[in-house]
Enzyme design. Structure first.
Site, PDB file in Angstrom:
ATOM      1  N   GLN A   1      11.796 -10.497  -4.072  1.00  0.00           N
ATOM      2  CA  GLN A   1      10.877 -10.747  -5.197  1.00  0.00           C
ATOM      3  C   GLN A   1      10.257 -12.144  -5.084  1.00  0.00           C
ATOM      4  O   GLN A   1       9.284 -12.439  -5.763  1.00  0.00           O
ATOM      5  CB  GLN A   1      11.645 -10.663  -6.520  1.00  0.00           C
TER       6      GLN A   1
ATOM      7  N   ASP B   1     -13.934   0.714  -9.927  1.00  0.00           N
ATOM      8  CA  ASP B   1     -13.121  -0.437 -10.279  1.00  0.00           C
ATOM      9  C   ASP B   1     -11.903  -0.307  -9.371  1.00  0.00           C
ATOM     10  O   ASP B   1     -11.340   0.795  -9.258  1.00  0.00           O
ATOM     11  CB  ASP B   1     -12.703  -0.336 -11.755  1.00  0.00           C
TER      12      ASP B   1
ATOM     13  N   THR C   1     -11.182  -7.088  -7.010  1.00  0.00           N
ATOM     14  CA  THR C   1     -10.072  -7.943  -6.571  1.00  0.00           C
ATOM     15  C   THR C   1      -8.705  -7.386  -6.967  1.00  0.00           C
ATOM     16  O   THR C   1      -7.703  -7.749  -6.359  1.00  0.00           O
ATOM     17  CB  THR C   1     -10.214  -9.358  -7.172  1.00  0.00           C
ATOM     18  N   ASP C   2      -8.666  -6.510  -7.967  1.00  0.00           N
ATOM     19  CA  ASP C   2      -7.351  -6.108  -8.498  1.00  0.00           C
ATOM     20  C   ASP C   2      -6.433  -5.502  -7.441  1.00  0.00           C
ATOM     21  O   ASP C   2      -5.244  -5.796  -7.404  1.00  0.00           O
ATOM     22  CB  ASP C   2      -7.520  -5.123  -9.665  1.00  0.00           C
TER      23      ASP C   2
ATOM     24  N   THR D   1     -16.061  -6.129  -9.653  1.00  0.00           N
ATOM     25  CA  THR D   1     -16.850  -7.134 -10.378  1.00  0.00           C
ATOM     26  C   THR D   1     -18.033  -7.640  -9.562  1.00  0.00           C
ATOM     27  O   THR D   1     -19.119  -7.882 -10.094  1.00  0.00           O
ATOM     28  CB  THR D   1     -15.928  -8.334 -10.731  1.00  0.00           C
TER      29      THR D   1
HETATM   30  N1  ASP Z   1     -11.201  -4.835 -12.265  1.00  0.00           N
HETATM   31  C1  ASP Z   1     -11.994  -5.384 -11.192  1.00  0.00           C
HETATM   32  C2  ASP Z   1     -11.667  -4.590  -9.939  1.00  0.00           C
HETATM   33  O1  ASP Z   1     -10.667  -4.815  -9.333  1.00  0.00           O
HETATM   34  C3  ASP Z   1     -11.713  -6.832 -11.027  1.00  0.00           C
HETATM   35  C4  ASP Z   1     -12.500  -7.501  -9.938  1.00  0.00           C
HETATM   36  O2  ASP Z   1     -13.288  -6.930  -9.239  1.00  0.00           O
HETATM   37  O3  ASP Z   1     -12.273  -8.697  -9.755  1.00  0.00           O
HETATM   38  O4  ASP Z   1     -12.425  -3.725  -9.568  1.00  0.00           O
END
Ligand code: ASP
Length: 496
Positions: free
Chosen positions: A299, A77, A109-110, A29
């Site tokens: 967990q 991504d 971030t994923d 993102t």
């Molecule tokens: N789907 C994106 C990624 O992980 C989400 C992000 O960047 O926050 O590449």
């Protein structure tokens, strides 16, 4: 064209950089912008020149810093990232290591916590900061968090220019947090503070000022050690989470696959799992016959696996499951990939239970001793601990004896079996001394009974008698007693 910084204009053009930072843009993102040429204006990754234009000037953030900006050939991504991408990132860092002071990896971030964990284990002898960041909103949007995240990452990576302490670790800088990479988890899909280390303290905090908690930072490796990249990752690992109703035959089928070599098992609470015989049998077959490594993690976002504490985890322990202590799932999985890829055989188990990069708060050393049957003399065995075993950092010790049996001659009163540490000459007459300082534990016996012993030992007692070389255990029984057991082990936890 890149915008000119006001401060940059005041600097003489030839002035040598105080800090050099290498920035790798991998996608996510952070680097996206609306594509106005397509109806609906979908978000697409920006090209490098466009990104450069949008990024704040280094000179405004960390005056005297020179930035080298590069990109992945194919912007991703992060949900499409694989271990091969982690290797590519590590290689980029390696190639640029000696002519830069710090590194920033911009990614989605994923799977950011997976990258952060994997890089932590892959980069051996890291003496410079590797900062991973991303954002919840794209860089060119008005409310973006990308500028702040990048700015803070740059301040930390360019520590030579900003006078902040050097953090020679893989870290995540996101919103107001500075976090150890191999402890991070993505906590929110949309909040500014998207990351945290729920099971470990932060390395610093960001507000008006950047504050680094120096006592939390791991020391740099001794000088003279070159950066090494552990680039062989074994991808034949699985992450399996338990849930009530998980069918043992499904687990058995997975563990019978030759291509599965390691499993991270997410269990309940302090490392508990069903006591169901079919479930335990599936694990046992996988571990013993299939030679798989199974690592137990909890967990729960907080706390630690303590196998042996409840009956519900003794089955795992007895069947060869090893402890992942308080590792996150991301750390356990990537540590297993790196460890299995770079080491061999029994070393994997040892390595997995020893802290490498601050991913766990304890080390666990399992000492497995010889067994004996129908023994009527004192019994002794010794273990030579791994060189990383530091008895001065001992935090707990648990003695486990499996299937202890004794036959007691008629007329023997109050038969006992005493366990001593580092006292191989212990004899029956030592039994008289109730308070013998080398006695770790006294077991009261009943003729013919077979039982298991799981005993937390007195930390003070063990500390007083443990040396820094061999660990010797000696068993002495009352005269007239014959004893035996199927398995004898001593688990020692040390602080990291
Ligand atoms: N789907 C994106 C990624 O992980 C989400 C992000 O960047 O926050 O590449």
């Amino acid at each position: 064209m890149a915008k000119q910084s006001r401060l940059a204009k005041l600097q003489p053009a030839t002035k040598a950089a105080v800090a050099r930072v290498y920035v790798l843009y991998t996608g996510g993102t952070f680097g996206m912008a609306p594509d106005f040429s397509t109806p609906g204006h979908p978000l697409r990754s920006m090209e490098l020149d466009k990104l450069r234009e949008e990024l704040p000037e280094a000179e405004d953030i960390a005056p005297g810093t020179e930035v080298t900006l590069e990109r992945f050939d194919r912007l991703l991504d992060s949900s499409s990232m694989t271990p091969t991408d982690w290797v590519n990132i590590a290689r980029k860092i390696e190639d640029n290591y000696y002519n830069h002071d710090g590194f920033i990896v911009i990614q989605g971030t994923d799977t950011l916590s997976y990258t952060a964990s994997a890089l932590s284990f892959m980069l051996e002898n890291l003496a410079k900061p590797v900062v991973i960041t991303g954002s919840q909103l794209p860089l060119p949007t008005a409310r973006t968090d990308a500028k702040l995240n990048y700015g803070h990452a740059l301040q930390i990576a360019a520590y030579k220019a900003t006078d902040l302490p050097c953090i020679p670790e893989v870290i995540v800088v996101f919103a107001d947090k500075i976090l150890r990479g191999c402890r991070t988890r993505k906590m929110s899909a949309s909040a500014w503070t998207g990351f945290d280390t729920p099971n470990a303290p932060p390395l610093g905090e960001i507000g008006e000022h950047v504050r680094i908690f120096e006592n939390q930072i791991r020391p740099a490796p001794p000088s003279g050690l070159d950066l090494q990249v552990n680039s062989e990752l074994d991808p034949d690992v699985l992450d399996i989470s338990l849930y009530p109703g998980l069918r043992p035959e499904h687990l058995k089928a997975i563990l019978s696959l030759d291509s599965v070599k390691g499993v991270v098992l997410r269990t309940y609470g302090t490392g508990n799992a069903p006591e169901d015989i079919d479930f335990l049998d599936a694990l046992k077959t996988g571990i013993e016959k299939g030679n798989k490594t199974v690592v137990n993690i909890t967990q729960c976002p907080q706390g630690m696996v303590e196998m042996g504490l409840y009956a519900a985890s003794i089955g795992l322990l007895d069947n060869g499951v090893i402890s992942g202590l308080d590792m996150t799932p991301e750390a356990a999985l990537t540590k297993l990939m790196v460890t299995m890829g770079n080491r061999i055989g029994e070393q994997v188990k040892l390595q997995m239970q020893i802290n490498q990069r601050g991913e766990q708060s304890q080390n666990l050393f399992d000492f497995n001793f010889k067994t004996t049957q129908a023994n009527d003399k004192p019994f002794s065995d010794f273990i030579v601990p791994d060189r990383r075993f530091d008895p001065t950092a001992l935090s707990a010790a648990v003695l486990r004896i499996k299937k202890l049996t004794a036959t007691v001659a008629d007329g023997t009163e109050n038969p006992v079996l005493d366990v001593y540490m580092n006292f191989p000459t212990a004899k029956a007459d030592t039994l008289e001394r109730e308070d013998h300082p080398r006695r770790l534990h006294r077991i009261e016996l009943q003729s013919g009974a077979t039982f298991d012993v799981v005993q937390q030992l007195s930390k003070e007692r063990v500390k007083n008698v443990i040396g820094d070389s061999d660990v010797v255990l000696t068993f002495v029984a009352s005269p007239g007693v014959k004893f035996g057991f199927e398995k004898l082990s001593l688990s020692i936890f040390t602080r990291t």
